[in-house]
Scaffold this active site. Structure first.
Site, PDB file in Angstrom:
ATOM      1  N   GLY A  69       0.823  -1.230   0.062  1.00 56.56           N
ATOM      2  CA  GLY A  69      -0.048  -0.065   0.035  1.00 56.56           C
ATOM      3  C   GLY A  69       0.894   1.108   0.062  1.00 56.56           C
ATOM      4  CD  GLN A 177      -6.806   1.089   8.730  1.00 49.38           C
ATOM      5  OE1 GLN A 177      -7.493   0.422   9.190  1.00 49.38           O
ATOM      6  NE2 GLN A 177      -5.265   0.909   8.923  1.00 49.38           N
ATOM      7  CB  ALA A 195      -3.701  -7.226  -0.019  1.00 52.12           C
ATOM      8  CB  CYS A 320       5.064   7.542  26.333  1.00 52.87           C
ATOM      9  SG  CYS A 320       4.548   9.099  26.971  1.00 52.87           S
TER      10      CYS A 320
END
Length: 459
Positions: A69, A177, A195, A320
């Site tokens: 991607g 997404q 994918a 963090c």
């Protein structure tokens, strides 16, 4: 062990596994050859392209398979910018794009181009009007994700696409997404996806370029994939990616309803079970399987390790972490709390029992981490001085916020606490603490080292 990090990489779908194994036997030959093994491989590749194009909503000859991607995003941006270089060298992106987009934008700027970042609101969404204002006569390309990878907020793709169309600017949509949940709204010019986000194998990306979009692939010329993705096609992986995309789409309607209900439960229960928590992202316009929350006075890396010991695999956009001591660019753009950040993204098949156990385990884990860090249990009484200075120089999150919380009760209402900090996360987390605890954030002032963050006690 419940795996709650599907937004990073979804488990391999059973259909993908079956298709991959079958294609290993049938799709190993060169699809460019005319002998029977090559023709068989070509048939598999063409069928996969047709299935993927149907899911994307484009023509098969508009779709190319890439090695990832990220590669699809980089190729889309470089190819579109090169194809429209006569228009100009201006690029528009949202402030919460995936790092692959922002890295490409930075490279474009380093090569003499320019780019603008459109800000987002506290829920992580861009305003279509603000995006339209960022478009210029020399804008060669606009980029907008369909849904955010860290907080799940869906973007107004259709509205932005219409503004881009009116301005004559092609729109690249990063649909990594969301593509497994449904097609992207019409109006986009280029689209990229990956994918492994929907349960396909890793190492397969999708790049769709609409006919009529000026596009000039960069790098040495290659005959494969319309010149947009160099190298020999990984046909077994491509077949598995297309087959799994079709399968998850067939399951998406029912699974979306089921997972949304589980995520709604997490969104509602976490603030009730754990004090000093901010659930971030749009509560309505969001992906069905993803929820993100941040916990005050918590070291995000420690929290994730403790949840892993409790057999829950989750991720974080926290500042963090061992790999970076700067806040997540998404949380920073939203202006929300970054410390103690947890992203829960449920894969298909997640059970209600797993979510219930997560909600039982989480409060104790957060409490233990806070106790180790010396976080305040309650506000100290008996105010004395009207102003205090807290020296947190050299200390990383969430220590500056913990030290602020410990002393805020030592000044009277109207008094101030100044926190000295050279941690970049403090610029985000101290104002967020003020919002959550209903105190006034006065502002940031320069200091000899780092910055001075001034907070006024209101209650």
């Amino acid at each position: 062990m419940p795996y709650f990090d599907a937004a990073s990489s979804a488990p391999l779908h059973p259909v993908a596994r079956q298709a991959l194994l079958a294609a290993l036997d049938e799709g190993w030959a060169d699809p460019a050859r005319l002998y029977r093994e090559g023709r068989r491989a070509r048939l598999l590749l063409d069928a996969a392209r047709e299935a993927a194009a149907e899911a994307v909503g484009c023509r098969p000859d508009e779709l190319a398979f890439t090695s990832s991607g990220t590669r699809a995003v980089h190729s889309a941006i470089s190819g579109a910018l090169a194809g429209r270089r006569r228009v100009g060298r201006h690029l528009v992106v949202s402030a919460v794009e995936h790092s692959s987009v922002l890295h490409a934008a930075a490279t474009h700027e380093a090569q003499g181009g320019t780019f603008a970042e459109v800000p987002v609101d506290r829920a992580g969404a861009v305003s279509a009007a603000a995006y339209g204002e960022a478009l210029r006569e020399d804008t060669a390309l606009a980029c907008l994700q369909s849904a955010n990878h860290e907080v799940g907020t869906e973007q107004p793709v259709a509205e932005v696409a219409e503004l881009c169309r009116a301005s004559g600017v092609p729109l690249l949509v990063d649909a990594a997404q969301s593509l497994g949940w449904g097609p992207v709204p019409a109006g986009w010019s280029l689209l990229a996806a990956s994918a492994h986000k929907w349960g396909g194998p890793s190492g397969v990306g999708l790049l769709a370029v609409r006919k009529g979009v000026r596009f000039a692939p960069q790098g040495p010329a290659d005959e494969r994939e319309s010149g947009r993705a160099a190298g020999f096609e990984n046909i077994p992986a491509v077949v598995a990616a297309a087959a799994s995309l079709r399968a998850v789409r067939a399951e998406a309607a029912a699974e979306s309803v089921r997972l949304r209900a589980l995520v709604d439960l997490i969104r509602a229960r976490v603030p009730e079970l754990v004090p000093d928590v901010e659930v971030v992202g749009d509560p309505v316009r969001r992906l069905p399987h993803l929820v993100t929350f941040s916990c005050l006075y918590v070291d995000g890396e420690t929290l994730l390790h403790e949840l892993d010991r409790a057999e829950f695999s989750v991720s974080s956009g926290s500042s963090c972490t061992s790999s970076t001591l700067t806040p997540s660019h998404v949380l920073k753009a939203m202006g929300v709390l970054s410390e103690g950040n947890v992203r829960v993204s449920l894969p298909a098949g997640t059970t209600a029992e797993d979510v219930d156990r997560f909600l039982r385990v989480l409060p104790g884990v957060v409490s233990e981490v806070r106790e180790k860090l010396g976080a305040p249990v309650s506000v100290a009484p008996s105010p004395a001085a009207t102003s205090l200075v807290v020296d947190s120089l050299g200390k990383r999150c969430p220590i500056p916020v913990i030290e602020l919380a410990k002393v805020i009760g030592e000044v009277p209402v109207g008094g101030t606490v100044t926190v000295l900090s050279d941690d970049e996360a403090a610029r985000l987390d101290i104002p967020a603490w003020c919002v959550m605890r209903e105190q006034e954030y006065v502002g940031e002032q320069p200091a000899d080292r780092g910055s001075a963050y001034v907070v006024r006690r209101l209650s």
